[in-house]
Design a protein around this motif. Structure first.
Motif, PDB file in Angstrom:
ATOM      1  N   GLY A 136      40.770  39.266  39.232  1.00 11.99           N
ATOM      2  CA  GLY A 136      39.832  40.204  39.600  1.00 11.99           C
ATOM      3  C   GLY A 136      38.956  39.468  40.876  1.00 11.99           C
ATOM      4  N   LYS A 137      38.089  40.147  41.360  1.00 14.22           N
ATOM      5  CA  LYS A 137      37.248  39.641  42.354  1.00 14.22           C
ATOM      6  C   LYS A 137      35.892  40.116  42.203  1.00 14.22           C
ATOM      7  CE  LYS A 137      38.908  39.978  46.422  1.00 14.22           C
ATOM      8  NZ  LYS A 137      39.438  40.373  47.644  1.00 14.22           N
ATOM      9  N   LEU A 138      34.770  39.190  42.183  1.00 12.25           N
ATOM     10  CA  LEU A 138      33.443  39.325  42.094  1.00 12.25           C
ATOM     11  C   LEU A 138      32.763  39.592  43.258  1.00 12.25           C
ATOM     12  CD1 LEU A 138      32.291  36.739  39.211  1.00 12.25           C
ATOM     13  CD2 LEU A 138      32.186  39.219  39.087  1.00 12.25           C
ATOM     14  N   GLU A 154      32.325  37.206  48.418  1.00 12.18           N
ATOM     15  CA  GLU A 154      33.133  37.676  47.329  1.00 12.18           C
ATOM     16  C   GLU A 154      34.068  36.627  46.886  1.00 12.18           C
ATOM     17  OE1 GLU A 154      35.776  41.105  48.540  1.00 12.18           O
ATOM     18  OE2 GLU A 154      33.866  42.376  48.363  1.00 12.18           O
ATOM     19  N   GLU A 155      34.488  36.245  45.611  1.00 14.74           N
ATOM     20  CA  GLU A 155      35.078  35.253  44.953  1.00 14.74           C
ATOM     21  C   GLU A 155      36.037  35.623  44.219  1.00 14.74           C
ATOM     22  OE1 GLU A 155      33.029  32.240  43.336  1.00 14.74           O
ATOM     23  OE2 GLU A 155      31.504  33.671  42.342  1.00 14.74           O
ATOM     24  N   GLN A 156      37.233  35.061  43.957  1.00 13.90           N
ATOM     25  CA  GLN A 156      38.011  35.520  42.833  1.00 13.90           C
ATOM     26  C   GLN A 156      37.706  35.171  41.765  1.00 13.90           C
ATOM     27  OE1 GLN A 156      41.112  37.184  43.453  1.00 13.90           O
ATOM     28  NE2 GLN A 156      41.194  36.898  45.690  1.00 13.90           N
ATOM     29  N   MET A 157      38.128  35.904  40.469  1.00 13.40           N
ATOM     30  CA  MET A 157      37.734  35.661  39.182  1.00 13.40           C
ATOM     31  C   MET A 157      39.009  35.749  38.392  1.00 13.40           C
ATOM     32  SD  MET A 157      35.721  38.915  37.736  1.00 13.40           S
ATOM     33  CE  MET A 157      36.680  40.322  36.893  1.00 13.40           C
ATOM     34  N   ARG A 192      28.357  41.637  40.830  1.00 10.31           N
ATOM     35  CA  ARG A 192      28.839  42.999  40.499  1.00 10.31           C
ATOM     36  C   ARG A 192      30.478  42.605  40.554  1.00 10.31           C
ATOM     37  NH1 ARG A 192      25.450  46.082  37.752  1.00 10.31           N
ATOM     38  NH2 ARG A 192      26.538  48.300  38.851  1.00 10.31           N
ATOM     39  N   ILE A 193      31.295  43.330  39.716  1.00 14.18           N
ATOM     40  CA  ILE A 193      32.621  43.121  39.703  1.00 14.18           C
ATOM     41  C   ILE A 193      33.216  44.064  40.893  1.00 14.18           C
ATOM     42  CG2 ILE A 193      34.872  43.524  38.409  1.00 14.18           C
ATOM     43  CD1 ILE A 193      33.099  43.105  35.919  1.00 14.18           C
ATOM     44  N   ARG A 194      33.788  43.395  41.880  1.00 12.01           N
ATOM     45  CA  ARG A 194      34.452  44.138  43.067  1.00 12.01           C
ATOM     46  C   ARG A 194      35.824  44.710  42.550  1.00 12.01           C
ATOM     47  NH1 ARG A 194      36.607  46.919  45.814  1.00 12.01           N
ATOM     48  NH2 ARG A 194      37.078  46.891  48.318  1.00 12.01           N
ATOM     49  N   LYS A 195      36.594  43.889  41.828  1.00 11.68           N
ATOM     50  CA  LYS A 195      38.073  44.457  41.450  1.00 11.68           C
ATOM     51  C   LYS A 195      38.268  43.910  40.011  1.00 11.68           C
ATOM     52  CE  LYS A 195      42.836  44.064  42.882  1.00 11.68           C
ATOM     53  NZ  LYS A 195      43.250  43.599  41.518  1.00 11.68           N
ATOM     54  N   LEU A 196      38.806  44.832  39.222  1.00  5.49           N
ATOM     55  CA  LEU A 196      39.035  44.420  37.813  1.00  5.49           C
ATOM     56  C   LEU A 196      40.488  44.315  37.648  1.00  5.49           C
ATOM     57  CD1 LEU A 196      36.975  47.290  35.989  1.00  5.49           C
ATOM     58  CD2 LEU A 196      36.842  44.767  35.703  1.00  5.49           C
ATOM     59  N   PRO A 197      40.884  42.947  36.967  1.00  2.00           N
ATOM     60  CA  PRO A 197      42.324  42.708  36.545  1.00  2.00           C
ATOM     61  C   PRO A 197      43.117  43.758  35.486  1.00  2.00           C
ATOM     62  CG  PRO A 197      40.816  41.356  35.513  1.00  2.00           C
ATOM     63  CD  PRO A 197      39.927  42.070  36.167  1.00  2.00           C
TER      64      PRO A 197
END
Length: 452
Positions: A252-254, A270-273, A335-340
């Motif tokens: 995902g992305k934070l 933004e960073e990968q999570m 905040r969560i930018r993108k959810l896996p």
């Protein structure tokens, strides 16, 4: 004669054949029960050895006993069987009585046993344990989690990783693909050992090599990274867009936003999570500072709210570009930018300071289903709520001390939950799962359609 009088029809044939055969069987069972386990040098297989109860040798015959649990395994049924009279014999060999036709248990006992007995109690699709290969419970719980995910099952059983022409040495994807194939082998129901995955992990990471206990969370991060790197169409640079299968499945992305308290300038990064690490103590700490009640059980929602709540930064921690790069007090928010698709959440139970390392004990309440929308960068509700609804698929538990504990995992198979404690598998209900002191929680997107 009821089915419950004997463990199975094959056991009945042995015990009713003649007195000599029945006597040999009872003596072999007693010897196996009271005998000494084999020495480590004598064990040449990861699987348990099975002394035959008909000839007392270590060969496969109709009825054998499991060296680890002393339970009887019937090769004819291809399953473990339970016989009440044989269990009574083990506790009191002198009290052995010859079984007679027409002398069954009471009607009430028969009804109870008949309603609660099954010749295939563990014969359920997708339920196989994993042998502990020496302090490898950390690997087993993560692998079980992956093995029970329908999306990953479709990927690996669909031959999306071409193991037959893969030339990568110590390929983790090949080892995981092999584990999926073995796990879904319809001809086998007993546990198996993921030896190739263990060896590939050791050779890929010196930190993992050896029989010392490892952190299941760190192994999950290692495994996901290796699976991603082993995909042909992956992009190595996480700052660039990657559309490979594993990137979409696990990553995902934070978004981190820092707002200057003086001029209001906002800096975003933004960073990968690959997971969310949540502080299970932060709610108690905040309540203590505010004079609130500390006895309330922390919740997963509360941990997520704390994770995404604004946090004050002191002036020495932030230089504002809008104020001439001078130190300023500011407010930071994640905040969560993108959810896996597969969302892992770590409930941080291991605290390390300069003076001490310790494990944080305590229950954290978590739900079977969760809406992740409030913790994302979305400011309004989506028309497709399924894009943010996640269902619990696995809960990993760590028991024991920081450096000498044990991992086991609850996994959902269809509508049924199972407890996987290495190669021991037990059916459980939802209440037991929800009462677990979880360390890692895995949630899977309820519906794969829709954008996030």
């Amino acid at each position: 004669m009821s089915d419950a009088e004997f463990g199975c029809e094959h056991l009945r044939d042995v015990l009713e054949r003649d007195e000599r055969a029945a006597g040999q069987f009872h003596q072999s069972l007693l010897h196996a029960y009271k005998g000494q386990p084999p020495k480590p040098a004598e064990i040449r297989s990861l699987k348990p050895f099975y002394p035959c109860l008909e000839c007392s040798t270590l060969v496969n015959r109709d009825s054998v006993t499991d060296s680890r649990t002393n339970t009887i395994f019937c090769e004819g049924c291809d399953d473990y069987v339970y016989d009440a009279e044989l269990e009574s014999f083990l506790f009191d060999p002198s009290g052995l009585k010859k079984r007679k036709h027409g002398d069954p248990e009471t009607d009430d006992d028969q009804a109870y046993v008949g309603a609660n007995a099954s010749k295939r109690v563990c014969g359920k699709e997708g339920v196989r344990g994993l042998f502990n290969l020496g302090q490898t419970c950390y690997m087993n719980v993560i692998l079980q989690t992956l093995l029970h995910d329908p999306l990953l099952t479709t990927y690996f059983l669909g031959n999306n990783h071409h193991t037959y022409d893969c030339t990568v040495q110590n390929c983790i994807s090949c080892a995981v693909s092999e584990a999926f194939a073995e796990f879904n082998n319809d001809d086998k129901a007993e546990g198996f050992g993921a030896l190739n995955l263990l060896l590939a992990s050791w050779r890929s990471s010196p930190i993992l090599s050896g029989y010392q206990q490892q952190d299941a969370h760190e192994f999950y991060q290692f495994l996901v990274d290796k699976l991603h790197a082993g995909t042909e169409d992956h992009v190595e640079d996480h700052n660039k867009t990657c559309r490979c299968f594993f990137h979409n499945a696990f990553y995902g992305k934070l978004r981190s936003s820092v707002t200057c308290d003086k001029c209001g300038n906002v800096t975003q990064m933004e960073e990968q999570m690959v997971d969310l690490s949540l502080d299970v103590q932060v709610q108690k700490k905040k309540r203590a500072l505010g004079g609130g009640e500390m006895s309330t059980t922390p919740t997963l929602d509360g941990c997520l709210q704390s994770f995404t709540s604004p946090e004050k930064l002191m002036a020495d921690a932030y230089n504002c570009s809008g104020c001439g790069n001078t130190p300023q007090k500011a407010t930071k928010q994640l905040r969560i930018r993108k959810l896996p698709v597969i969302l892992c959440m770590q409930l941080k139970r291991f605290e390390h300071t300069l003076s001490v390392s310790e494990k944080v004990e305590g229950k954290v309440d978590f739900p079977l289903s969760i809406n992740m929308l409030p913790y994302t960068t979305r400011t309004h509700a989506s028309n497709n709520n399924n894009s943010f609804t996640y269902d619990l698929s696995s809960a990993v538990v760590h028991k024991g001390k920081l450096d000498a504990g044990h991992y086991y995992v609850y996994c959902r198979q269809g509508e049924q939950w199972f407890l996987f404690n290495d190669d021991q598998v037990t059916a459980v209900n939802e209440a037991e799962v929800l009462s677990a002191d979880a360390y890692l929680l895995f949630y899977t997107l309820h519906a794969l359609s829709g954008s996030k």
